[in-house]
Scaffold this motif. Structure first.
Motif, mmCIF file in Angstrom:
data_model
loop_
_atom_site.group_PDB
_atom_site.id
_atom_site.type_symbol
_atom_site.label_atom_id
_atom_site.label_comp_id
_atom_site.label_asym_id
_atom_site.label_seq_id
_atom_site.Cartn_x
_atom_site.Cartn_y
_atom_site.Cartn_z
ATOM 1 N N ALA A 195 0.856 -1.319 0.001
ATOM 2 C CA ALA A 195 -0.073 0.037 0.056
ATOM 3 C C ALA A 195 0.911 1.504 0.043
ATOM 4 N N LEU A 196 1.872 1.334 0.617
ATOM 5 C CA LEU A 196 2.858 2.190 0.741
ATOM 6 C C LEU A 196 3.607 2.550 -0.679
ATOM 7 N N VAL A 204 9.947 8.956 -6.054
ATOM 8 C CA VAL A 204 9.999 9.793 -4.978
ATOM 9 C C VAL A 204 11.207 9.991 -4.174
ATOM 10 N N VAL A 205 11.478 11.284 -3.671
ATOM 11 C CA VAL A 205 12.680 11.729 -2.874
ATOM 12 C C VAL A 205 12.165 12.002 -1.291
ATOM 13 N N VAL A 220 19.214 11.776 2.088
ATOM 14 C CA VAL A 220 18.350 11.889 0.940
ATOM 15 C C VAL A 220 18.401 10.448 0.521
ATOM 16 N N ILE A 221 17.104 10.044 0.527
ATOM 17 C CA ILE A 221 16.384 8.526 0.063
ATOM 18 C C ILE A 221 15.759 8.615 -0.994
ATOM 19 N N THR A 226 12.493 1.919 -1.627
ATOM 20 C CA THR A 226 13.551 2.170 -0.509
ATOM 21 C C THR A 226 12.665 3.137 0.551
ATOM 22 N N VAL A 227 12.026 3.959 -0.035
ATOM 23 C CA VAL A 227 11.618 4.932 1.042
ATOM 24 C C VAL A 227 10.271 4.299 1.922
#
Length: 295
Positions: A195-196, A204-205, A220-221, A226-227
């Motif tokens: 869901a995420l 996305v950053v 910074v990811i 990864t996020v």
């Protein structure tokens, strides 16, 4: 039944309300329990024969105990807990506190409300909580603060303006943005990785200032997976996180034990999150106007 036993029974009847008052005043379940216990010790030593309204009298006692605790906290310039130390974040338990119970209580009251209350002066907090949440008249609030009823009314009014904050930034899609942020929080709390990922743009950053993690430079990811993995590691912390208005925009505020630890700001494009800014630096947090999100 002797007088002390009678008083003890009446006190237990009023304990839930007294705890509710103390929790909203202090934002911490453990501190609220301490305040209620202190109130009982004071009540048990007092002459209550002439007290006509025991509920109101006990509320006054608890409120004054909480006011003293807030003033002591302020005089120590006590900073909020670091985000890695909130109850239950690592599966542990703060001594004497049930993290699940505290999380449910924070959720029922509203994390954003606890955050905003934490920015008020002790006098503003007492006036607002007692009047707006528990319908205590200003004629009774004024003496607690050693001020007139009119002055107590002004304190509550000033606090009310802080709670409401500035109007949300004009945005034709504000409802969608709120829905996306709410879904992000729900997925994080529930540990729903897929869901995420669906809420995040593939590129996305996420940017986190050095106060969030012990790094010399901002973290910074990049990338949805990864996020999302990072968010999964914060499932425990998400229990103490709620929707809030951050400078008029929908975001998240995390407040373990009622103390603001960090906020998350979101950039949303075409229904997906393209950027997340995590801010924990104390100076930057003080510059953000945080308000309760209505509805």
């Amino acid at each position: 039944m002797d007088e002390r036993e009678w008083l003890a029974e009446r006190f237990e009847e009023h304990r839930p309300r007294l705890r509710a008052v103390a929790y909203r005043m202090l934002g911490s379940l453990s501190e609220a329990e301490d305040a209620v216990q202190d109130a009982w010790l004071r009540a048990s030593r007092a002459d209550t024969d002439e007290v006509e309204n025991l509920a109101g009298w006990l509320t006054t006692v608890v409120a004054r105990v909480c006011l003293n605790m807030l003033r002591s906290r302020q005089s120590r310039r006590e900073d909020p807990l670091e985000p890695t130390h909130e109850p239950g974040a690592d599966g542990g338990r703060e001594e004497g506190v049930d993290p699940e119970r505290e999380a449910l209580l924070a959720d029922s009251v509203g994390v954003a409300l606890l955050v905003v209350l934490d920015t008020l002066s002790p006098a503003e907090r007492l006036a607002f909580v007692l009047h707006d949440m528990f319908a205590v008249p200003f004629d009774e609030i004024g003496p607690m603060l050693e001020r007139s009823p009119a002055a107590a009314r002004q304190l509550a009014s000033r606090a009310r303006r802080r709670v409401k904050g500035a109007a949300p930034a004009p945005d034709a899609d504000l409802t969608l943005r709120r829905r996306v942020v709410d879904a992000f929080l729900a997925a994080t709390r529930g540990g729903d990785f897929e869901a995420l990922v669906s809420l995040l743009h593939p590129d996305v950053v996420l940017r986190a200032d050095p106060s969030v993690v012990p790094t010399p430079e901002p973290l910074v990811i990049l990338g949805a997976h990864t996020v999302a993995k990072g968010a999964m590691a914060a499932t425990g912390r998400a229990r103490f996180t709620g929707l809030a208005l951050l400078d008029g925009a929908v975001g998240l505020a995390m407040a373990p034990r009622g103390r603001l630890a960090l906020v998350l700001g979101f950039t949303i494009t075409d229904g997906q999150i393209t950027q997340i800014d995590v801010i924990a630096d104390r100076e930057r947090l003080r510059e953000i106007e945080i308000a309760v999100l209505d509805g």
